[in-house]
Scaffold this motif. Structure first.
Motif, PDB file in Angstrom:
ATOM      1  N   VAL A   1       4.920  32.555 -20.690  1.00 31.38           N
ATOM      2  CA  VAL A   1       4.385  31.440 -21.471  1.00 31.38           C
ATOM      3  C   VAL A   1       5.498  30.680 -22.191  1.00 31.38           C
ATOM      4  CG1 VAL A   1       2.927  30.816 -23.438  1.00 31.38           C
ATOM      5  CG2 VAL A   1       2.122  32.501 -21.771  1.00 31.38           C
ATOM      6  N   PHE A   2       6.362  31.408 -22.869  1.00 30.79           N
ATOM      7  CA  PHE A   2       7.373  30.759 -23.712  1.00 30.79           C
ATOM      8  C   PHE A   2       8.422  30.034 -22.861  1.00 30.79           C
ATOM      9  CE2 PHE A   2       5.896  34.701 -25.785  1.00 30.79           C
ATOM     10  CZ  PHE A   2       5.099  34.105 -26.755  1.00 30.79           C
TER      11      PHE A   2
ATOM     12  N   HIS B   1       8.731  22.794 -19.741  1.00 29.45           N
ATOM     13  CA  HIS B   1       7.852  21.653 -19.487  1.00 29.45           C
ATOM     14  C   HIS B   1       7.443  20.894 -20.751  1.00 29.45           C
ATOM     15  CE1 HIS B   1       7.306  22.634 -15.244  1.00 29.45           C
ATOM     16  NE2 HIS B   1       7.167  23.903 -15.600  1.00 29.45           N
ATOM     17  N   GLY B   2       7.686  21.477 -21.929  1.00 28.42           N
ATOM     18  CA  GLY B   2       7.283  20.803 -23.156  1.00 28.42           C
ATOM     19  C   GLY B   2       5.815  21.015 -23.475  1.00 28.42           C
ATOM     20  N   PRO B   3       5.320  20.392 -24.533  1.00 29.10           N
ATOM     21  CA  PRO B   3       3.914  20.576 -24.951  1.00 29.10           C
ATOM     22  C   PRO B   3       2.952  20.360 -23.794  1.00 29.10           C
ATOM     23  CG  PRO B   3       5.117  19.345 -26.604  1.00 29.10           C
ATOM     24  CD  PRO B   3       6.045  19.468 -25.431  1.00 29.10           C
ATOM     25  N   SER B   4       2.007  21.280 -23.650  1.00 25.95           N
ATOM     26  CA  SER B   4       1.123  21.287 -22.486  1.00 25.95           C
ATOM     27  C   SER B   4      -0.303  21.622 -22.887  1.00 25.95           C
ATOM     28  CB  SER B   4       1.607  22.311 -21.445  1.00 25.95           C
ATOM     29  OG  SER B   4       2.950  22.074 -21.058  1.00 25.95           O
ATOM     30  N   THR B   5      -1.237  21.132 -22.106  1.00 27.71           N
ATOM     31  CA  THR B   5      -2.640  21.456 -22.337  1.00 27.71           C
ATOM     32  C   THR B   5      -2.958  22.829 -21.751  1.00 27.71           C
ATOM     33  OG1 THR B   5      -3.386  20.487 -20.252  1.00 27.71           O
ATOM     34  CG2 THR B   5      -3.240  19.014 -22.176  1.00 27.71           C
ATOM     35  N   GLU B   6      -4.126  23.334 -22.125  1.00 23.61           N
ATOM     36  CA  GLU B   6      -4.588  24.596 -21.555  1.00 23.61           C
ATOM     37  C   GLU B   6      -4.682  24.493 -20.035  1.00 23.61           C
ATOM     38  OE1 GLU B   6      -8.851  26.850 -21.257  1.00 23.61           O
ATOM     39  OE2 GLU B   6      -8.331  25.958 -23.193  1.00 23.61           O
ATOM     40  N   LYS B   7      -5.227  23.385 -19.540  1.00 20.07           N
ATOM     41  CA  LYS B   7      -5.383  23.197 -18.100  1.00 20.07           C
ATOM     42  C   LYS B   7      -4.029  23.222 -17.394  1.00 20.07           C
ATOM     43  CE  LYS B   7      -7.534  20.032 -14.746  1.00 20.07           C
ATOM     44  NZ  LYS B   7      -6.329  19.744 -13.945  1.00 20.07           N
ATOM     45  N   GLU B   8      -3.043  22.567 -17.965  1.00 21.48           N
ATOM     46  CA  GLU B   8      -1.717  22.538 -17.345  1.00 21.48           C
ATOM     47  C   GLU B   8      -1.097  23.930 -17.310  1.00 21.48           C
ATOM     48  OE1 GLU B   8      -0.422  17.966 -18.581  1.00 21.48           O
ATOM     49  OE2 GLU B   8      -0.030  19.646 -19.957  1.00 21.48           O
ATOM     50  N   LEU B   9      -1.274  24.700 -18.368  1.00 19.07           N
ATOM     51  CA  LEU B   9      -0.731  26.060 -18.394  1.00 19.07           C
ATOM     52  C   LEU B   9      -1.430  26.955 -17.378  1.00 19.07           C
ATOM     53  CD1 LEU B   9      -0.299  26.444 -22.243  1.00 19.07           C
ATOM     54  CD2 LEU B   9       1.530  26.570 -20.561  1.00 19.07           C
ATOM     55  N   VAL B  10      -2.746  26.801 -17.244  1.00 21.54           N
ATOM     56  CA  VAL B  10      -3.489  27.589 -16.252  1.00 21.54           C
ATOM     57  C   VAL B  10      -3.010  27.249 -14.841  1.00 21.54           C
ATOM     58  CG1 VAL B  10      -5.770  27.895 -15.199  1.00 21.54           C
ATOM     59  CG2 VAL B  10      -5.516  27.979 -17.683  1.00 21.54           C
TER      60      VAL B  10
ATOM     61  N   ARG C   1     -10.811  31.947 -17.616  1.00 17.46           N
ATOM     62  CA  ARG C   1     -11.784  32.624 -18.475  1.00 17.46           C
ATOM     63  C   ARG C   1     -11.206  33.022 -19.827  1.00 17.46           C
ATOM     64  NH1 ARG C   1     -14.739  38.492 -17.617  1.00 17.46           N
ATOM     65  NH2 ARG C   1     -16.002  38.384 -19.521  1.00 17.46           N
ATOM     66  N   GLY C   2      -9.997  33.593 -19.845  1.00 16.67           N
ATOM     67  CA  GLY C   2      -9.430  34.061 -21.107  1.00 16.67           C
ATOM     68  C   GLY C   2      -8.365  33.163 -21.686  1.00 16.67           C
ATOM     69  N   ALA C   3      -8.060  32.060 -20.996  1.00 16.96           N
ATOM     70  CA  ALA C   3      -6.905  31.265 -21.381  1.00 16.96           C
ATOM     71  C   ALA C   3      -7.024  30.704 -22.794  1.00 16.96           C
ATOM     72  CB  ALA C   3      -6.704  30.132 -20.380  1.00 16.96           C
ATOM     73  N   ARG C   4      -8.165  30.111 -23.136  1.00 19.30           N
ATOM     74  CA  ARG C   4      -8.297  29.486 -24.452  1.00 19.30           C
ATOM     75  C   ARG C   4      -8.102  30.499 -25.568  1.00 19.30           C
ATOM     76  NH1 ARG C   4     -14.107  27.519 -26.236  1.00 19.30           N
ATOM     77  NH2 ARG C   4     -14.295  29.794 -26.135  1.00 19.30           N
ATOM     78  N   ASP C   5      -8.792  31.634 -25.473  1.00 21.22           N
ATOM     79  CA  ASP C   5      -8.676  32.646 -26.525  1.00 21.22           C
ATOM     80  C   ASP C   5      -7.263  33.205 -26.606  1.00 21.22           C
ATOM     81  OD1 ASP C   5     -11.362  32.268 -26.998  1.00 21.22           O
ATOM     82  OD2 ASP C   5     -11.979  33.984 -25.763  1.00 21.22           O
ATOM     83  N   PHE C   6      -6.646  33.402 -25.464  1.00 21.33           N
ATOM     84  CA  PHE C   6      -5.277  33.901 -25.410  1.00 21.33           C
ATOM     85  C   PHE C   6      -4.324  32.947 -26.122  1.00 21.33           C
ATOM     86  CE2 PHE C   6      -1.350  34.098 -22.595  1.00 21.33           C
ATOM     87  CZ  PHE C   6      -0.819  35.231 -23.203  1.00 21.33           C
ATOM     88  N   LEU C   7      -4.421  31.669 -25.795  1.00 19.62           N
ATOM     89  CA  LEU C   7      -3.535  30.683 -26.397  1.00 19.62           C
ATOM     90  C   LEU C   7      -3.821  30.515 -27.884  1.00 19.62           C
ATOM     91  CD1 LEU C   7      -3.592  28.067 -23.508  1.00 19.62           C
ATOM     92  CD2 LEU C   7      -1.690  29.588 -24.119  1.00 19.62           C
TER      93      LEU C   7
ATOM     94  N   GLU D   1       2.311  26.550 -31.380  1.00 22.52           N
ATOM     95  CA  GLU D   1       1.720  25.513 -32.220  1.00 22.52           C
ATOM     96  C   GLU D   1       0.792  24.669 -31.353  1.00 22.52           C
ATOM     97  OE1 GLU D   1       5.114  23.452 -33.678  1.00 22.52           O
ATOM     98  OE2 GLU D   1       5.635  25.021 -35.146  1.00 22.52           O
ATOM     99  N   ARG D   2      -0.268  24.113 -31.963  1.00 24.71           N
ATOM    100  CA  ARG D   2      -1.227  23.307 -31.206  1.00 24.71           C
ATOM    101  C   ARG D   2      -1.444  21.977 -31.925  1.00 24.71           C
ATOM    102  NH1 ARG D   2      -7.030  22.708 -30.655  1.00 24.71           N
ATOM    103  NH2 ARG D   2      -7.601  22.425 -28.458  1.00 24.71           N
ATOM    104  N   ARG D   3      -1.150  20.901 -31.223  1.00 24.11           N
ATOM    105  CA  ARG D   3      -1.365  19.560 -31.770  1.00 24.11           C
ATOM    106  C   ARG D   3      -1.953  18.679 -30.678  1.00 24.11           C
ATOM    107  NH1 ARG D   3       3.937  20.516 -33.875  1.00 24.11           N
ATOM    108  NH2 ARG D   3       3.934  20.823 -36.129  1.00 24.11           N
ATOM    109  N   ASP D   4      -3.029  17.985 -31.034  1.00 23.72           N
ATOM    110  CA  ASP D   4      -3.676  17.055 -30.108  1.00 23.72           C
ATOM    111  C   ASP D   4      -4.005  17.722 -28.779  1.00 23.72           C
ATOM    112  OD1 ASP D   4      -3.369  14.985 -32.004  1.00 23.72           O
ATOM    113  OD2 ASP D   4      -1.327  14.584 -31.279  1.00 23.72           O
ATOM    114  N   GLY D   5      -4.452  18.966 -28.867  1.00 21.54           N
ATOM    115  CA  GLY D   5      -4.863  19.682 -27.669  1.00 21.54           C
ATOM    116  C   GLY D   5      -3.730  20.194 -26.805  1.00 21.54           C
ATOM    117  N   ARG D   6      -2.502  20.103 -27.284  1.00 20.35           N
ATOM    118  CA  ARG D   6      -1.352  20.584 -26.524  1.00 20.35           C
ATOM    119  C   ARG D   6      -0.656  21.729 -27.252  1.00 20.35           C
ATOM    120  NH1 ARG D   6       0.459  17.651 -22.273  1.00 20.35           N
ATOM    121  NH2 ARG D   6      -0.702  15.733 -21.825  1.00 20.35           N
ATOM    122  N   TYR D   7      -0.167  22.684 -26.469  1.00 22.92           N
ATOM    123  CA  TYR D   7       0.490  23.865 -27.019  1.00 22.92           C
ATOM    124  C   TYR D   7       2.002  23.741 -26.842  1.00 22.92           C
ATOM    125  CZ  TYR D   7      -4.228  25.762 -26.757  1.00 22.92           C
ATOM    126  OH  TYR D   7      -5.580  25.947 -26.915  1.00 22.92           O
ATOM    127  N   ALA D   8       2.722  24.225 -27.842  1.00 23.68           N
ATOM    128  CA  ALA D   8       4.188  24.235 -27.789  1.00 23.68           C
ATOM    129  C   ALA D   8       4.705  25.491 -28.468  1.00 23.68           C
ATOM    130  CB  ALA D   8       4.753  22.990 -28.473  1.00 23.68           C
TER     131      ALA D   8
END
Length: 344
Positions: free
Chosen positions: A37-38, A44-53, A61-67, A77-84
């Motif tokens: 993940v890291f 790739h820089g800040p990414s959405t859940e979909k992009e990481l999957v 199934r578990g991606a949202r809770d995991f992140l 960190e999470r901003r505007d739906g993107r994780y970094a």
């Protein structure tokens, strides 16, 4: 004060539950490291859940809770739906950085995490409950390329955090040659040589590590000043040097074996030189939980090892004939004991 001591009475159950769930926190971190993940977010820089999957071996199934769990641990960190990556993750969990500890995490996940499931048994028997705790099993592990690589990365993570502090803990300009006993593939001395260009080094360790040493010191650019001597430090002569190091070594062995190794290493120090001992040494009173946990690790993964106090290390040096001993912190996690040998 401890977390439990600080909690109000009606919150005691919640505080205990948080402690009981500590293994969940650890596994979130360990799984994130294993899944990359890291590293992925750094690339790739800040990414959405979909992009990481889509990029990682991560099921929706578990991606949202995991992140979200990693966010709540302070690793993402999470901003505007993107994780970094958080600042802490960028420092410690992205390969290539000086403070990267991914090698330690991989080894912890595969070796320490399973061993801690047997803590009650270990406390009852006083013996390691881990598979492969003895010297023969250790050498067999080194013969397995996958396990050896995990071990090497773990050792690099551990001594890499010490190297910068050790480089300033001694007047290295007064010494020409350092020997690291049990120095693995030379990561610690490699860092010292890069900082102190007049210094030469010898690593003493098992023959199974010689090829890895040659490759690593070449990559560090210090192969012309670093040599390797293969042997068993209980049975073979140690290399003489101005400075001899026993770092993250003594906690693997019994008290009697530690006394033997300290005396043997001190004899290998040239007149006017010093023996450096460092480990996550225990305080006389319980003040640092992290060091206590390291000591329990030794219970679980070695035959007779544990952490020890600086006072005990001082006593071993004095028994070896050293009358000039100094104790100092070595970074945030270790203690350094320096025993100096008279010039004559």
């Amino acid at each position: 004060m401890t977390e439990l001591a600080e909690s109000v009475p009606d919150a005691a159950s919640a505080a205990v539950k948080r402690l009981a769930n500590g293994f969940c926190h650890a596994k979130l971190l360990l799984a994130a490291e294993e899944l990359g993940v890291f590293t992925d977010l750094h690339r790739h820089g800040p990414s959405t859940e979909k992009e990481l999957v889509e990029r990682l071996p991560l099921h929706p199934r578990g991606a949202r809770d995991f992140l979200h769990g990693l966010v709540l641990l302070g690793l993402l960190e999470r901003r505007d739906g993107r994780y970094a990556n958080s600042a802490a993750a960028t420092t410690a969990l992205v390969p290539g950085g000086a403070d990267y500890i991914g090698g330690f995490l991989r080894r912890a996940d595969r070796k320490l995490y399973p061993a801690w499931q047997n803590l009650a048994e270990g406390l009852t028997s006083g013996k390691s409950e881990a598979h492969g705790a003895g010297p023969e099993a250790f050498r067999a592990m080194l013969g397995d390329p996958r396990q050896r690589e995990q071990y090497l990365r773990m050792m690099d993570s551990a001594n890499g955090l010490v190297a910068g502090h050790l480089a300033g803990a001694l007047d290295w300009g007064a010494h020409g040659h350092v020997a690291d006993i049990g120095g693995c593939r030379g990561n610690l001395v490699g860092q010292l040589l890069r900082i102190h260009p007049r210094l030469r080094a010898t690593v003493f360790d098992l023959t199974e590590l010689e090829a890895a040493f040659a490759e690593h010191v070449t990559a560090l650019g210090v192969a012309d000043r670093a040599g390797f001597r293969a042997g068993d430090f209980f049975t073979d002569p140690l290399p003489e040097a101005d400075v001899v190091i026993l770092g993250h070594v003594l906690h693997n062995w019994s008290v009697e074996q530690r006394e033997f190794l300290v005396a043997k290493a001190y004899r290998a120090v040239r007149p006017g030189g010093a023996l450096l001992i460092y480990d996550a040494m225990l305080d006389e009173e319980p003040t640092d939980l992290a060091r206590v946990l390291v000591s329990l690790n030794m219970l679980l993964i070695t035959e007779e090892g544990s952490e020890y106090t600086a006072g005990e290390a001082t006593a071993w040096l004095e028994a070896a004939g050293c009358g000039d001993v100094r104790v100092a912190p070595l970074g945030p996690a270790d203690t350094l004991v320096v025993g100096r040998k008279p010039t004559a």
